[in-house]
Structures are given as C-alpha cells and as structure tokens.
Design a protein around this motif. Sequence first.
Motif, mmCIF file in Angstrom:
data_model
loop_
_atom_site.group_PDB
_atom_site.id
_atom_site.type_symbol
_atom_site.label_atom_id
_atom_site.label_comp_id
_atom_site.label_asym_id
_atom_site.label_seq_id
_atom_site.Cartn_x
_atom_site.Cartn_y
_atom_site.Cartn_z
ATOM 1 N N LEU A 274 0.810 -1.217 0.000
ATOM 2 C CA LEU A 274 0.000 0.000 0.000
ATOM 3 C C LEU A 274 0.847 1.272 0.000
ATOM 4 O O LEU A 274 0.340 2.363 -0.283
ATOM 5 N N LEU A 275 2.137 1.135 0.303
ATOM 6 C CA LEU A 275 3.002 2.316 0.362
ATOM 7 C C LEU A 275 3.070 3.090 -0.959
ATOM 8 O O LEU A 275 2.945 4.323 -0.962
ATOM 9 N N PRO A 276 3.297 2.413 -2.110
ATOM 10 C CA PRO A 276 3.327 3.200 -3.353
ATOM 11 C C PRO A 276 1.987 3.848 -3.676
ATOM 12 O O PRO A 276 1.944 4.928 -4.252
ATOM 13 N N ILE A 277 0.875 3.203 -3.289
ATOM 14 C CA ILE A 277 -0.440 3.809 -3.505
ATOM 15 C C ILE A 277 -0.579 5.039 -2.624
ATOM 16 O O ILE A 277 -1.126 6.071 -3.040
ATOM 17 N N LYS A 278 -0.079 4.927 -1.393
ATOM 18 C CA LYS A 278 -0.067 6.089 -0.487
ATOM 19 C C LYS A 278 0.653 7.262 -1.128
ATOM 20 O O LYS A 278 0.142 8.392 -1.144
ATOM 21 N N MET A 279 1.855 7.033 -1.630
ATOM 22 C CA MET A 279 2.645 8.116 -2.171
ATOM 23 C C MET A 279 2.071 8.648 -3.487
ATOM 24 O O MET A 279 2.208 9.824 -3.810
ATOM 25 N N HIS A 280 1.422 7.775 -4.249
ATOM 26 C CA HIS A 280 0.843 8.193 -5.523
ATOM 27 C C HIS A 280 -0.332 9.138 -5.319
ATOM 28 O O HIS A 280 -0.425 10.193 -5.974
ATOM 29 N N ALA A 405 4.664 2.603 -11.034
ATOM 30 C CA ALA A 405 5.552 1.628 -11.645
ATOM 31 C C ALA A 405 7.003 1.921 -11.296
ATOM 32 O O ALA A 405 7.799 1.029 -10.987
ATOM 33 N N ALA A 406 7.382 3.215 -11.316
ATOM 34 C CA ALA A 406 8.752 3.591 -10.981
ATOM 35 C C ALA A 406 9.068 3.263 -9.523
ATOM 36 O O ALA A 406 10.159 2.791 -9.192
#
Length: 412
Positions: A274-280, A405-406
């Motif tokens: 969930l971390l990349p979704i958080k940052m996105h 993705a990055a």
Amino acid sequence: MGAVIFGDRLRSARVLRALTATVVADWAGWSAATQSRLEKTVSFQLEADGAERLSTVLRFPLAYLSAPPPPPLCAEQLLFRAPARTTQREKDYLAEFARLIGELVDWLDDKHRLPPVKLPVRDSRTDLTLAASEVRRSFGLGPDQPIGHLTHHAERAGVLVVLRDLGSGRDGPLRSTDEAPDKEIVRAALHEDHHGYSTRTGEAHDRPMIVHRAVSSWERTRLTVAHEIGHLVLHSRELLPDAEEVAYDFAAELLAPAVAVAQHLPWPVTLAELLPIKMHFGISVAALVKHLRRHELIDKARYQTLTSQLYRRRNPASGTTWRKQEPGWDQRKPEQPRLLRTWLERCLGTAAPQAVHQMSGELWPTDLLASILSGQRDHAAARPSSPTMHEPHAHSSRGDVVDLAAWRAEQA
C-alpha cells in the motif's frame, strides 16, 4: 476627547485575548455586570483615559474598538465537531478568529477581487463518491488524477486557507504599566485539540474558509484540508450528528477515488504494497485501509489484520510504529497556503504584518496579523524546482505525485 466604543468589538477583542469579563472589568475599573452590559450595547462613550486603558488591557488598537463591527459569526456556524473537552470559551475564540480573518479578506476584496468561489455546495445526504467527483471537476482534475497540492487547488477554487502556527502570536500574562505595575492579567488556557475547522465568512458569509493547525505530518495536513472541504461542500446547510465520519470518508474519496485505487490494488493487500499507492495519491496508509474497507475492496478480516499491523509494525527509520509515523512521512513537506499572502502583496505591495497594520489604519493588532500570516508560504517556497515523477524521495512544498511503476521498480 472621548471615544465611541462598540460593544461587539469589546467582546470580540476580549474573546480573542482569552480574557474573562471579570478580568477586563477589574482592570477597567467597573463591575463584571457593567462589562456584560457594555458588550451587549451597540456603542457607548468613554473618556480618553478610559478608552486608552481598555485598549491597553485588550492589546487592541483603539481604531478596532471604535470601528463599526462586521457581521457576527457565532460558534454554531463553525463546521466541526469539537472534542468533548472543548469549552464554549474556546469555540467563541475560534469563531472570532475566523471573523477577524473575514474582515481582513473583505477589506482586501474591496481593493482587488479575490478568486470567485467554485466549490459546490450539496445536500448533506449526497452520495460521497458523486460529491468528491464534483469537487474534483471544480478543481479541473480528472476522476482518477492524483491531487499534487490539495491546498493550491482549494485556493484556486476560492477557498481561503489559513495555517495556524500555535507557537506564534500566543498571549502570555500582560503586566500593566499604569498605576499598578505589579498587576498581571492572566489569560485562560486554550487547548485547541482539534486539527482544523471551516466556516463561511465575510460580509455576506459567502467566502469558504479553512483554518487548520500547523503539524509536521504532510499526511495529516492533506487529510485535514480534504476533511474541511467535505464540511464546506456537504454541511454548510446542515451539520448532522455523523458529520465528522462523513467528512472523513469524503476526504479519503477526494484524495484517492476508490475506483482509481482499485486499479492499482495488489493481491494480497499488505501494508508494504500500500506504500506506493499512499505516495501516488498522497493519503496515509491508515486512512487508505479504512477507505478500502468502506468500499469493500478488502474484507473485514483483512481490514482487522492491517489495522492491527499498523499498531504493531515498527518503522525502522524512526523506531516508532506505523500508526504513529508511517514510512514516507519525510518524503514530502506539509502543504502551505499562499492565497492570502499573494493578495496582500497584490493589494498593498507587502504582506508584512506591521505594514498591513499601518495601511489598515491600525485596525488589527500586529501579533494577530502575524498569527494569521505565519503559515503562508512565500514566493520562493511556492516555486520550487519540481522533482520528476521518478524521484519519489525528493522534497517539494507543492506535493509530489509518485509514479507507481517507478516506485515498485525502485523497491524491487
């Protein structure tokens, strides 16, 4: 020569200085009953020395006390559910603080028109997904587009945002320099447990305003602003008992539309994923977990597991649990507003509190102007060199949108 004092101004100044009627009456040399009566009187005449004493104890310019007051703004018009310990004195203070800002904004609006209000107002029972989608359209954003700098979009939609730094502009005891040099005026403590509140202010009560506390968490700042936008959109006509819960759900949907989040949701859903979704999308993992459950994107068992892990899993960078400080807490700076500073500079050529004080005819106290302006970002902070989508660790005062993705490629 005497001075005309408006009773409403007398009460307003006393409330903003967190003084009781008894304290002001004792210092002014009359009874508490007289103080109460004067505050309810439209206006009254004071001899010059009495007016100066009143101005001294209140630490408000005589020009403020003698000016016709703006339309009233009562505590019941504040859009927030205050914690149980919040006193009526504190609610009155928050209302008067917002009212003072509204008077300042009306004064500026006469010199140069502020942005028109584009924020929609809807019935409190409006579907939250539809309401959040409509607000996004008013911001000029697509249905699944991350909001890089929420405060910036709110201000462009005509919402005045004031970030209060409670470390500045606070009043300590005031020592008299008159006949009683040892006399101190003790102000009541204001706990201010809330994160923020919103209302509509100005002469016609048509300017939406958000006032929130300065905190070090960019996640909390964004959620608070989104939450207050929810109040302004859904609760300007009626503040229902479940208003806080509704505003919280609205905030999550505004920041991270459930349909858009579902497209990026991994399986199984874990805190790490969930971390990349958080940052996105710019929303905390804790808020995201609740959001997923509300939209049935995770079942009750998974929700309980993730919630439990937030309290138990430790962030190795800080040594605290995720519930206290999630990973990514230091990868953005908390958002700051700039509309008020920009309009002051456009109208007056400066936003320095002392200059505003003088140009207004010494109407508002310099320290309160400083408190209002302390959280406004300057032009240097407003135009940072923007990091690219592939630099999720770069700091920005405008807010970064991380490429999912990055991010995942970097973590692999």
